[in-house]
Design a protein around this motif. Structure first.
Motif, PDB file in Angstrom:
ATOM      1  N   ASP A  66     -10.236  43.839  26.505  1.00 22.65           N
ATOM      2  CA  ASP A  66      -9.439  44.313  27.639  1.00 22.65           C
ATOM      3  C   ASP A  66      -9.008  43.132  28.515  1.00 22.65           C
ATOM      4  O   ASP A  66      -7.846  43.054  28.948  1.00 22.65           O
ATOM      5  CB  ASP A  66     -10.254  45.300  28.491  1.00 22.65           C
ATOM      6  CG  ASP A  66     -10.447  46.645  27.828  1.00 22.65           C
ATOM      7  OD1 ASP A  66      -9.709  46.948  26.868  1.00 22.65           O
ATOM      8  OD2 ASP A  66     -11.336  47.395  28.271  1.00 22.65           O
ATOM      9  N   PHE A  67      -9.950  42.236  28.769  1.00 24.87           N
ATOM     10  CA  PHE A  67      -9.666  41.046  29.578  1.00 24.87           C
ATOM     11  C   PHE A  67      -8.612  40.176  28.918  1.00 24.87           C
ATOM     12  O   PHE A  67      -7.678  39.691  29.580  1.00 24.87           O
ATOM     13  CB  PHE A  67     -10.964  40.267  29.794  1.00 24.87           C
ATOM     14  CG  PHE A  67     -10.780  38.896  30.375  1.00 24.87           C
ATOM     15  CD1 PHE A  67     -10.363  38.724  31.687  1.00 24.87           C
ATOM     16  CD2 PHE A  67     -11.021  37.759  29.603  1.00 24.87           C
ATOM     17  CE1 PHE A  67     -10.206  37.448  32.228  1.00 24.87           C
ATOM     18  CE2 PHE A  67     -10.863  36.490  30.125  1.00 24.87           C
ATOM     19  CZ  PHE A  67     -10.446  36.336  31.443  1.00 24.87           C
TER      20      PHE A  67
ATOM     21  N   VAL B 169      -6.317  41.089  26.693  1.00 23.80           N
ATOM     22  CA  VAL B 169      -5.027  41.787  26.683  1.00 23.80           C
ATOM     23  C   VAL B 169      -4.337  41.647  28.040  1.00 23.80           C
ATOM     24  O   VAL B 169      -3.129  41.373  28.122  1.00 23.80           O
ATOM     25  CB  VAL B 169      -5.218  43.271  26.314  1.00 23.80           C
ATOM     26  CG1 VAL B 169      -3.937  44.057  26.569  1.00 23.80           C
ATOM     27  CG2 VAL B 169      -5.640  43.408  24.854  1.00 23.80           C
ATOM     28  N   GLU B 170      -5.110  41.803  29.110  1.00 28.10           N
ATOM     29  CA  GLU B 170      -4.533  41.670  30.449  1.00 28.10           C
ATOM     30  C   GLU B 170      -4.090  40.229  30.719  1.00 28.10           C
ATOM     31  O   GLU B 170      -3.007  39.989  31.266  1.00 28.10           O
ATOM     32  CB  GLU B 170      -5.552  42.102  31.499  1.00 28.10           C
ATOM     33  CG  GLU B 170      -5.022  42.046  32.919  1.00 28.10           C
ATOM     34  CD  GLU B 170      -6.016  42.550  33.943  1.00 28.10           C
ATOM     35  OE1 GLU B 170      -5.771  42.347  35.152  1.00 28.10           O
ATOM     36  OE2 GLU B 170      -7.030  43.150  33.540  1.00 28.10           O
ATOM     37  N   ALA B 171      -4.940  39.262  30.314  1.00 28.79           N
ATOM     38  CA  ALA B 171      -4.586  37.851  30.512  1.00 28.79           C
ATOM     39  C   ALA B 171      -3.352  37.484  29.709  1.00 28.79           C
ATOM     40  O   ALA B 171      -2.489  36.714  30.161  1.00 28.79           O
ATOM     41  CB  ALA B 171      -5.765  36.962  30.117  1.00 28.79           C
ATOM     42  N   HIS B 172      -3.241  38.051  28.495  1.00 25.94           N
ATOM     43  CA  HIS B 172      -2.076  37.775  27.649  1.00 25.94           C
ATOM     44  C   HIS B 172      -0.811  38.340  28.281  1.00 25.94           C
ATOM     45  O   HIS B 172       0.241  37.676  28.308  1.00 25.94           O
ATOM     46  CB  HIS B 172      -2.290  38.380  26.258  1.00 25.94           C
ATOM     47  CG  HIS B 172      -1.120  38.230  25.348  1.00 25.94           C
ATOM     48  ND1 HIS B 172      -0.459  39.305  24.805  1.00 25.94           N
ATOM     49  CD2 HIS B 172      -0.465  37.123  24.909  1.00 25.94           C
ATOM     50  CE1 HIS B 172       0.538  38.863  24.048  1.00 25.94           C
ATOM     51  NE2 HIS B 172       0.563  37.560  24.093  1.00 25.94           N
ATOM     52  N   ALA B 173      -0.895  39.554  28.809  1.00 24.74           N
ATOM     53  CA  ALA B 173       0.277  40.161  29.433  1.00 24.74           C
ATOM     54  C   ALA B 173       0.747  39.338  30.627  1.00 24.74           C
ATOM     55  O   ALA B 173       1.952  39.106  30.814  1.00 24.74           O
ATOM     56  CB  ALA B 173      -0.047  41.591  29.866  1.00 24.74           C
ATOM     57  N   THR B 174      -0.198  38.884  31.439  1.00 24.05           N
ATOM     58  CA  THR B 174       0.148  38.074  32.611  1.00 24.05           C
ATOM     59  C   THR B 174       0.769  36.746  32.191  1.00 24.05           C
ATOM     60  O   THR B 174       1.783  36.309  32.743  1.00 24.05           O
ATOM     61  CB  THR B 174      -1.095  37.820  33.471  1.00 24.05           C
ATOM     62  OG1 THR B 174      -1.641  39.071  33.893  1.00 24.05           O
ATOM     63  CG2 THR B 174      -0.766  36.965  34.681  1.00 24.05           C
TER      64      THR B 174
END
Length: 338
Positions: free
Chosen positions: A319-320, A322-327
């Protein structure tokens, strides 16, 4: 795109499975075969091929598996990526602590946190002199290492002197070693506290004997030769996690450290630049005081986690990511339009 920089594929099978299950685009980059430019920012080809997110999973014990040539170059690889604007999970700063127990002890000293009394040497001839003022037993460990690899315990000065004369000390890839007081573990266990994104994730207690500490929280492996060592000989406290015990995961149990310990772990991992990692500490059986002795940026998590700690830590980790990748992807697209 996410790049996963790794060395030991078996340790991250769960990570790869979790990314595949969520259809997250990623590439595997083996740290033993790197090819890169000094600064990705000034090379159009490097910028075009660069990932949005680079996840560093390189192990400091890689030399035990024939990949030691990837340990020090990984630091330059991470620095080059960061200079090119790539978001790196456990980047150069974190990795510089990962591959230096000397830096780890200095960090603990700066933060005012307890750690075993330590001396640093770069020649075996200095080992005996380095024990002056230390309590016996002592341990000698390479500054670059993992899973306890290369650590030896000595109960007497004569044993250490004999090991020096026999050339038995292991100084690792940078030829730097620590001479430390050995801390007898209360209740015969050490505790590892894991953090993710600056937050407490979980903790486990791992049984130890004081005779063989071939610790690998993912699969708690042990080298038979170490377990069979004679008490009078230097005691091998580390291994390369090449052998997994089928029931090893059941040996670790969930732990509940005091809040003061958790706060200290978060402080030191933040100071070291860890996005994810673990810290190990031991409670001295002689005085009941905790001592921190190892910071690990490489977290491959405890085996059979749902049974041991009640959840699968790979889920919040992915989850972390995926969020870091999106940002990171959003920032990259924005930068391209400016």
């Amino acid at each position: 795109m996410i790049d996963i920089l790794y060395e030991h594929p078996a340790w991250f099978a769960r990570l790869f499975e979790a990314l595949d299950a969520r259809a997250v685009p990623y590439r595997r980059v083996h740290a033993g075969a790197l090819r890169f430019v000094p600064d990705w920012k000034h090379d159009a080809g490097a910028r075009a091929a660069a990932p949005d997110l680079l996840v560093n999973r390189m192990s400091p014990s890689a030399d035990r598996r024939g990949h030691g040539h990837g340990i020090l170059p990984t630091l330059q690889y991470l620095e080059s990526a960061e200079a090119g604007g790539v978001r790196v999970i456990n980047g150069a700063r974190a990795y510089s602590y990962e591959i230096s127990k000397v830096r780890q002890m200095a960090l603990l000293a700066d933060l005012g946190l307890p750690f075993p009394r330590t001396r640093v040497i770069n020649a075996a001839s200095e080992a005996v002199a380095a024990t002056e003022g230390l309590r016996w037993p002592v341990v000698v460990k390479p500054s670059v290492g993992g899973s306890g690899a290369g650590v030896l315990r000595f109960d007497r000065e004569s044993d250490l002197r004999a090991a020096v004369e026999a050339g038995q000390l292991d100084f690792g890839v940078d030829h730097l070693a620590l001479v430390q007081e050995f801390i007898p573990a209360r209740d015969s266990r050490i505790t590892r506290v894991e953090v993710l994104a600056g937050q407490y994730l979980y903790a486990i207690a791992i049984p130890v004997t004081g005779q063989s500490f071939n610790l690998c929280p993912a699969d708690l492996c042990e080298l038979p030769a170490a377990a069979a060592a004679a008490p009078a000989a230097p005691v091998e406290l580390g291994g390369n996690c090449a052998i997994s015990l089928p029931s090893a995961g059941k040996r670790a149990v969930q732990a509940h450290p005091p809040q003061a310990i958790i706060d200290a772990v978060v402080r030191m991992t933040d100071a070291a630049g860890f996005d994810v990692g673990g810290v190990e500490y031991v409670v001295d059986d002689r005085d009941g005081q905790p001592y921190f002795y190892d910071l690990n940026a490489l977290s491959n998590f405890v085996a059979d986690a749902p049974s041991v700690i009640g959840f699968d830590p790979w889920v919040p980790f992915v989850d972390f990511l995926v969020e870091a990748h999106a940002t990171a992807s959003s920032r990259r697209r924005l930068a391209a339009t400016v």
